[in-house]
Design a protein around this motif. Structure first.
Motif, PDB file in Angstrom:
ATOM      1  N   ALA A 113       0.832  -1.208   0.000  1.00 48.89           N
ATOM      2  CA  ALA A 113       0.000   0.000   0.000  1.00 48.89           C
ATOM      3  C   ALA A 113       0.865   1.256   0.000  1.00 48.89           C
ATOM      4  O   ALA A 113       0.548   2.249  -0.670  1.00 48.89           O
ATOM      5  N   ALA A 114       1.979   1.224   0.738  1.00 51.26           N
ATOM      6  CA  ALA A 114       2.883   2.377   0.788  1.00 51.26           C
ATOM      7  C   ALA A 114       3.523   2.628  -0.571  1.00 51.26           C
ATOM      8  O   ALA A 114       3.625   3.770  -1.031  1.00 51.26           O
ATOM      9  N   VAL A 115       3.969   1.552  -1.225  1.00 50.01           N
ATOM     10  CA  VAL A 115       4.584   1.703  -2.545  1.00 50.01           C
ATOM     11  C   VAL A 115       3.557   2.217  -3.554  1.00 50.01           C
ATOM     12  O   VAL A 115       3.850   3.096  -4.375  1.00 50.01           O
ATOM     13  N   ALA A 116       2.351   1.685  -3.510  1.00 48.57           N
ATOM     14  CA  ALA A 116       1.306   2.130  -4.432  1.00 48.57           C
ATOM     15  C   ALA A 116       1.000   3.610  -4.241  1.00 48.57           C
ATOM     16  O   ALA A 116       0.825   4.358  -5.209  1.00 48.57           O
ATOM     17  N   ALA A 117       0.955   4.045  -2.984  1.00 45.85           N
ATOM     18  CA  ALA A 117       0.710   5.462  -2.710  1.00 45.85           C
ATOM     19  C   ALA A 117       1.834   6.328  -3.262  1.00 45.85           C
ATOM     20  O   ALA A 117       1.592   7.394  -3.837  1.00 45.85           O
ATOM     21  N   ALA A 118       3.065   5.864  -3.100  1.00 43.22           N
ATOM     22  CA  ALA A 118       4.215   6.631  -3.584  1.00 43.22           C
ATOM     23  C   ALA A 118       4.260   6.681  -5.107  1.00 43.22           C
ATOM     24  O   ALA A 118       4.674   7.686  -5.700  1.00 43.22           O
ATOM     25  N   LEU A 119       3.845   5.595  -5.755  1.00 43.70           N
ATOM     26  CA  LEU A 119       3.838   5.556  -7.223  1.00 43.70           C
ATOM     27  C   LEU A 119       2.748   6.432  -7.809  1.00 43.70           C
ATOM     28  O   LEU A 119       2.875   6.919  -8.934  1.00 43.70           O
ATOM     29  N   GLY A 120       1.671   6.645  -7.040  1.00 46.04           N
ATOM     30  CA  GLY A 120       0.535   7.377  -7.590  1.00 46.04           C
ATOM     31  C   GLY A 120       0.338   8.765  -7.029  1.00 46.04           C
ATOM     32  O   GLY A 120      -0.600   9.462  -7.426  1.00 46.04           O
ATOM     33  N   GLY A 121       1.195   9.207  -6.114  1.00 46.23           N
ATOM     34  CA  GLY A 121       0.996  10.511  -5.494  1.00 46.23           C
ATOM     35  C   GLY A 121       2.243  11.355  -5.465  1.00 46.23           C
ATOM     36  O   GLY A 121       3.343  10.904  -5.778  1.00 46.23           O
ATOM     37  N   LYS A 122       2.064  12.610  -5.063  1.00 44.73           N
ATOM     38  CA  LYS A 122       3.181  13.550  -4.983  1.00 44.73           C
ATOM     39  C   LYS A 122       3.775  13.637  -3.582  1.00 44.73           C
ATOM     40  O   LYS A 122       4.836  14.219  -3.404  1.00 44.73           O
TER      41      LYS A 122
END
Length: 620
Positions: free
Chosen positions: A179-188
């Motif tokens: 979830a952390a990686v997905a957030a980092a890949l999709g957010g600023k």
């Protein structure tokens, strides 16, 4: 000039020329000469004569020395504590009437609402120096610009690459690392928080590996940084190990070529000019900026770093929100994480920032001694009864020495001195540089205090006296000897050695040399080393970012204002296999029950409530 010719009863400097309300507060040790001088200058420049306002200004300056971004006048009387001074003496000082104090401050010429040029700012009940209010304003604005929308949905190729790196479920529960990686890949903006051993660095590595596996896209320009050279070197080493273990050539090439730096070096600090090369008008070129050990980053430095990042770039902040904060003002990481660190908090899902904070909770580090993790969690939660119960139960890997005159301390002393003697023996043989460094990481003595009983100075003196008896005494009358552990105490960019780096003196064919682990053994001539000190023991503050197999945590006798749960948590989590806590029950309970509560408005503004706002530190 202010006269500084006599000493207050507390041992701190008093200012003879301090007038009005400042004088008794200075004499009692509440205010130091800097506080008095700054408040006096502010008042004189603005024509302020009301002693209540001048006292408020001095207390605000004082607050920054204890890490507060602002103060609250209403709880200063109960919150201010001076080490060595009877609380009744502080309470008896001529404190202004609380009902009228804030009102008179609010109408003062030196106080504004932040829209003008007044030297101080009052927002609700929080009083700031203008400079710190500007830093907080900048951080809020920069964060809000990055968290307006939820992280974007990942495309199929990126999702496939991520699933290869991290499974979506672990033991039937959603994988927070993924979830952390997905957030980092999709957010600023993404915050990856968690205690030691929860896999924060592995998550960062998985993020970078996922980016590298997307063959149809170019690997972004990445900046890795940390507040200290020690933390930066460790991050580089761990990512390098991850790359070396990967069977994917793209991951090996991308991660193997990355090197972390200090934040100051990344921003281009120029010592002669006293400023950064990169700022809001000369942004960093990177597409992704990853900041490790964010809990150690002060509010001013965080504001300058965020301002230097391009609007299009992504930022990932990584750290432990439960440990000691920066020695400078601010509680940036704790404020950002806010109630997200407490799963029972019911306001953690409503604020936009909540979509960008992921708290990792699976502990991997303490596999050999779950008791360390259990004790650390009890400390973090402020549960003194559970913490004491664990110590009294003496589980594997957790030892309590409550009496320094008993057999428990004698056994610990023997472990420590045997380890230090073994260091001498290993370091005395040329060619043992790597073995000496490895042995150095086996055990550390961490102290709450530098001076006094159980402090760093006493441990160092006693250990060196013991070594003097075990080995030829003449060798230990010199500053340098094989097996002497040393810590660098100031940054040396030319040598790539930084404040907090730990090494050891070894015998080589060319004579005595100092060796440090910099992703490999590096050897330095002793004459080239800058400021340093012996570290047969070190303060808990200095241990941040380090890791040892075993630590002995030395607490002062009874209670002390320096004892907090963050301090004890930091000390305990430096160990992977064994922790010995030295201190009586009163000291341990005092540490667990008292939290560092720095005053700040950042958490309240990001989360939209008082859930994370911090009252004046009752221990300051």
């Amino acid at each position: 000039m202010i006269d500084r010719t006599h000493m207050a009863v507390t041992g701190s400097e008093a200012v003879v020329a301090a007038a009005g309300l400042l004088a008794p507060f200075n004499d009692a040790g509440v205010l130091n000469p800097l506080d008095v001088h700054a408040a006096t200058v502010i008042a004189r420049l603005c024509g302020e004569t009301d002693q209540r306002v001048i006292l408020a200004a001095a207390l605000t300056v004082r607050g920054t020395r204890f890490g507060h971004v602002c103060i609250r006048l209403a709880n200063q009387r109960e919150g201010v504590v001076v080490d060595g001074q009877d609380p009744a003496t502080i309470d008896a000082l001529p404190w202004p009437d609380e009902d009228g104090w804030q009102a008179v401050v609010a109408h003062s010429a030196i106080v504004g609402d932040g829209s003008g040029g007044e030297p101080m700012v009052l927002v609700d009940d929080r009083l700031y120096l203008d400079r710190y209010f500007r830093y907080e304003e900048a951080i809020v604005g920069l964060f809000e610009a990055r968290i307006g929308a939820a992280p974007a949905t990942l495309d199929a190729a990126t999702r496939a690459a991520l699933d290869q790196m991290l499974p979506p479920l672990v033991e039937g529960r959603p994988n927070r690392q993924q979830a952390a990686v997905a957030a980092a890949l999709g957010g600023k903006l993404t915050v990856i928080a968690g205690g030691p051993g929860t896999g924060k660095t592995y998550t960062v590595a998985a993020l970078l590996a996922t980016l590298a596996r997307r063959s149809e896209r170019q690997f972004p320009l990445v900046a890795l940084c940390a507040p200290t050279g020690k933390a930066a070197a460790r991050l580089s080493e761990e990512l390098g190990e991850f790359a070396a273990q990967s069977d994917n050539p793209a991951v090996q090439a991308a991660l193997g070529g990355l090197e972390a730096s200090t934040i100051h070096r990344l921003l281009g600090w120029t010592w002669g000019r006293g400023r950064f090369r990169h700022h809001q008008h000369n942004r960093l070129p990177h597409d992704l900026v990853i900041v490790d050990e964010m809990s150690m980053v002060s509010l001013p430095l965080a504001a300058k770093l965020m301002a230097a990042v391009r609007d299009e770039a992504a930022v990932v902040l990584v750290g432990v929100p439960f440990q000691l904060e920066s020695i400078e003002a601010g509680t940036v990481l704790s404020d950002i994480v806010g109630p997200a660190a407490d799963e029972s908090a019911d306001d953690s899902a409503s604020a936009p920032i909540s979509r960008h904070v992921v708290v990792l909770d699976r502990v991997h580090r303490f596999d050999e001694s779950g008791s360390i993790a259990d004790f650390a969690e009890a400390v973090r939660q402020g549960d003194a009864d559970r913490a004491m119960g664990l110590l009294e139960g003496e589980p594997e890997g957790l030892v309590w020495v409550g009496d320094r005159s008993g057999t428990g301390f004698e056994m610990l002393w023997e472990r420590v001195t045997e380890h230090r003697s073994r260091l001498v023996e290993i370091a005395s043989v040329p060619g043992n540089e790597e073995a000496a460094l490895a042995s150095l990481g086996e055990l550390a003595v961490l102290c709450a205090h530098r001076e006094g009983p159980g402090g760093v100075a006493q441990w160092r003196r006693d250990i060196e006296n013991e070594l003097d008896e075990r080995f030829t005494g003449l060798r230990y009358r010199s500053e340098w000897y094989p097996g002497r552990p040393i810590m660098i105490t100031s940054n040396d960019y030319n040598l790539d050695l930084y404040n907090g780096d730990i090494g050891i003196v070894v015998q080589t064919d060319e004579g005595l040399r100092a060796v440090f682990d910099r992703g490999g053994v590096r050897v330095f001539h002793l004459g080239r080393l800058g400021e340093h000190t012996s570290v047969h023991a070190m303060t808990i503050h200095k241990s941040q970012g380090s890791q040892f197999a075993e630590v002995a945590v030395s607490l002062p006798v009874g209670t002390s204002r320096i004892l907090t749960r963050e301090l004890l948590y930091t000390a305990v989590t430096r160990a992977s296999t064994r922790v010995t806590v030295i201190g009586d029950e009163a000291a341990i309970r005092s540490a667990v029950e008292r939290s560092v509560q720095r005053a700040s408005g950042l958490g309240r503004r990001l989360w939209g409530s008082d859930a994370t706002s911090r009252p004046a530190d009752p221990t300051s």
